[in-house]
Design an enzyme around this catalytic site. Structure first.
Site, PDB file in Angstrom:
ATOM      1  CB  THR A 100      12.272  -3.271   1.101  1.00 32.50           C
ATOM      2  OG1 THR A 100      12.691  -4.582   0.744  1.00 32.50           O
ATOM      3  CG2 THR A 100      11.968  -2.473  -0.140  1.00 32.50           C
TER       4      THR A 100
ATOM      5  CG  HIS B 135      12.731 -12.693   1.304  1.00 32.69           C
ATOM      6  ND1 HIS B 135      11.736 -13.208   2.104  1.00 32.69           N
ATOM      7  CD2 HIS B 135      12.442 -11.369   1.172  1.00 32.69           C
ATOM      8  CE1 HIS B 135      10.884 -12.241   2.419  1.00 32.69           C
ATOM      9  NE2 HIS B 135      11.296 -11.116   1.867  1.00 32.69           N
TER      10      HIS B 135
ATOM     11  CG  ASN C 192       7.448 -11.428   4.651  1.00 33.50           C
ATOM     12  OD1 ASN C 192       6.955 -12.094   5.570  1.00 33.50           O
ATOM     13  ND2 ASN C 192       8.367 -10.512   4.865  1.00 33.50           N
TER      14      ASN C 192
ATOM     15  CE1 TYR D 153       7.435  -9.555  -2.241  1.00 31.11           C
ATOM     16  CE2 TYR D 153       8.145 -10.051   0.002  1.00 31.11           C
ATOM     17  CZ  TYR D 153       7.613  -9.159  -0.919  1.00 31.11           C
ATOM     18  OH  TYR D 153       7.251  -7.897  -0.536  1.00 31.11           O
TER      19      TYR D 153
ATOM     20  CG  ASN E  28       3.373  -9.142  -0.344  1.00 31.14           C
ATOM     21  OD1 ASN E  28       2.890  -8.050  -0.606  1.00 31.14           O
ATOM     22  ND2 ASN E  28       4.584  -9.276   0.177  1.00 31.14           N
TER      23      ASN E  28
HETATM   24  C1  FNR Z   1      10.045  -5.055   6.072  1.00 33.09           C
HETATM   25  N1  FNR Z   1      10.198  -6.443   6.169  1.00 33.09           N
HETATM   26  C2  FNR Z   1      10.992  -7.125   5.262  1.00 33.09           C
HETATM   27  N2  FNR Z   1      11.190  -8.473   5.389  1.00 33.09           N
HETATM   28  C3  FNR Z   1      12.035  -9.133   4.570  1.00 33.09           C
HETATM   29  O1  FNR Z   1      12.232 -10.341   4.757  1.00 33.09           O
HETATM   30  N3  FNR Z   1      12.688  -8.465   3.565  1.00 33.09           N
HETATM   31  C4  FNR Z   1      12.520  -7.136   3.329  1.00 33.09           C
HETATM   32  O2  FNR Z   1      13.153  -6.569   2.415  1.00 33.09           O
HETATM   33  C5  FNR Z   1      11.613  -6.437   4.192  1.00 33.09           C
HETATM   34  N4  FNR Z   1      11.346  -5.099   4.017  1.00 33.09           N
HETATM   35  C6  FNR Z   1      10.642  -4.391   4.963  1.00 33.09           C
HETATM   36  C7  FNR Z   1      10.543  -2.996   4.863  1.00 33.09           C
HETATM   37  C8  FNR Z   1       9.900  -2.261   5.853  1.00 33.09           C
HETATM   38  C9  FNR Z   1       9.872  -0.765   5.754  1.00 33.09           C
HETATM   39  C10 FNR Z   1       9.312  -2.936   6.960  1.00 33.09           C
HETATM   40  C11 FNR Z   1       8.642  -2.160   8.055  1.00 33.09           C
HETATM   41  C12 FNR Z   1       9.377  -4.302   7.039  1.00 33.09           C
HETATM   42  C13 FNR Z   1       9.710  -7.139   7.386  1.00 33.09           C
HETATM   43  C14 FNR Z   1      10.687  -6.923   8.542  1.00 33.09           C
HETATM   44  O3  FNR Z   1      11.928  -7.563   8.296  1.00 33.09           O
HETATM   45  C15 FNR Z   1      10.137  -7.455   9.892  1.00 33.09           C
HETATM   46  O4  FNR Z   1       9.866  -8.831   9.799  1.00 33.09           O
HETATM   47  C16 FNR Z   1       8.871  -6.713  10.305  1.00 33.09           C
HETATM   48  O5  FNR Z   1       9.047  -5.309  10.220  1.00 33.09           O
HETATM   49  C17 FNR Z   1       8.464  -7.049  11.740  1.00 33.09           C
HETATM   50  O6  FNR Z   1       9.504  -6.714  12.638  1.00 33.09           O
HETATM   51  P1  FNR Z   1       9.420  -5.378  13.563  1.00 33.09           P
HETATM   52  O7  FNR Z   1       9.392  -4.196  12.636  1.00 33.09           O
HETATM   53  O8  FNR Z   1       8.163  -5.499  14.362  1.00 33.09           O
HETATM   54  O9  FNR Z   1      10.669  -5.439  14.409  1.00 33.09           O
END
Ligand code: FNR
Length: 373
Positions: free
Chosen positions: A26, A178, A181, A183, A238
């Protein structure tokens, strides 16, 4: 070490050329009003596309009651479908593949995002602890959500169906549900957020019903092998968390395995909440190692992976592909950089959410002069 991470992988009937996936991220940069993707977003995704590489889009709310953050691009209006078409075109022009992440935030919202100031909806009227982000990007205490009636739950499944059809019209290669997390789907799964007494609450079987109905309904739109699902067992993002996650997720994953999905995407518990803070939780299990034996199809793992960690996880068979989040924000050409062991740009958390090109489309690509090590 073998280079399995850079070898082809078949997901459903899609052939990938490598296993470095872009995680859903996001970024709150859709065009407002309208909450529609536009040229800037197409540029960002196009930059991150690679030949035979898979991108999973940021979470895209499935209806106007599914939104919970400002400037998140939905998939429920014709303007949004047209905007996403620009994104999928940009990715396909570079030989990449892209799935849309179907998202309903449930109680992780605020009335300022919702039609005529209505309350967020959820399985049960239990307010999350903590703060929502209002439509004008301010922290505001969460409101107590309104519990969905049984009829409304069935209608939300249909919102996922319509959104899945819209994603097809926008040129995506598939969709990811999704279910992670904290939701809506996870709110149904977990006891602390689901106190329902109808057929969508109570036993593990009943709490899994919504997730399974969504997965089956979306698969009926896209067909087998084109729908993935993201889960975060043992996660706490969350204000989520199940006291005893193992039986719940064992049951769910076994049931999902009988629907011919494209993949299961697991968020490693060590990275739970990575969107909101820098985290590396200790003494937590590895979700991919734990659930791999239950999942016969493709498994994607995400969460705090480094180049070496990703190579090892794929080589050891714990996952078939690795999704990278924060590293992909800062490195538009991440697959290339990982493959040739190049230096990585550092990400800037201050520009993760909201704004325009800065911290979004201006991270540098690898230049020939740059440090190949
Ligand atoms: C996320 N993550 C996330 N997960 C998801 O399922 N949908 C989303 O829209 C988002 N948005 C999002 C925005 C930002 C800015 C971050 C940093 C993370 C979680 C992401 O997909 C991932 O699981 C985590 O960031 C952990 O992976 P990395 O960053 O360690 O490679």
């Amino acid at each position: 070490m073998s280079e399995l991470l850079f070898s082809p992988l078949r997901i459903g009937n899609i052939q990938l050329e490598h296993r470095v996936v872009m995680a859903p991220l996001t970024r709150m940069r859709a065009k407002d009003p309208g909450r529609a993707p536009y040229q800037l977003n197409a540029e960002y995704y196009g930059q991150r596309a690679s030949a035979g590489g898979l991108i999973i889009s940021e979470g895209s709310p499935v209806s106007d009651t599914a939104h919970g953050l400002p400037a998140t691009p939905g998939i429920h209006s014709s303007e949004q479908v047209a905007g996403w078409q620009q994104v999928t075109d940009a990715v396909h022009r570079r030989g990449g593949r892209i799935f849309l992440q179907l998202w309903h935030v449930g109680r992780i919202s605020h009335s300022s995002h919702l039609p005529a100031g209505s309350l967020p909806v959820a399985p049960s009227a239990i307010a999350p602890r903590g703060y929502a982000m209002s439509a004008d990007f301010r922290p505001v205490p969460y409101e107590a959500p309104r519990a969905l009636s049984t009829k409304e739950v069935v209608a939300v499944v249909q919102d996922f169906v319509q959104a899945a059809k819209n994603a097809m019209a926008a040129g995506f290669d598939g969709v990811e549900i999704h279910g992670a997390n904290g939701y809506l789907i996870e709110q149904f799964l977990q006891e602390k957020t689901n106190q329902r007494t109808d057929e969508y609450g109570g036993s593990i079987e009943k709490r899994c019903r919504f997730a399974i109905e969504v997965a089956e309904a979306v698969t009926s739109v896209w067909g087998e092998g084109r729908v993935g699902i993201r889960l975060s067992p043992f996660g706490t993002a969350n204000d989520s968390g199940e006291n005893d996650p193992l039986p719940l997720y064992q049951h769910l994953i076994r049931r999902l395995a009988s629907i011919n999905l494209a993949y299961l995407h697991l968020v490693e518990p060590r990275a739970s909440g990575a969107g909101q803070a820098e985290v590396n939780h200790k003494d937590v299990p590895s979700a991919s190692e734990l659930f791999r034996p239950l999942w016969p199809q493709v498994l994607i793992a995400a969460g705090n992976y480094t180049r070496e960690g990703a190579r090892a996880a794929v080589a050891d068979g714990h996952a078939d592909a690795i999704a990278f989040g924060r590293l992909f924000i800062a490195n538009p050409d991440l697959p290339l950089r990982l493959r040739c062991n190049a230096n990585l740009n550092r990400y800037d958390r201050d520009t993760f959410y909201g704004g325009h090109a800065a911290g979004y489309t201006d991270y540098p690509f690898l230049s020939h002069a740059e440090g190949l090590v």
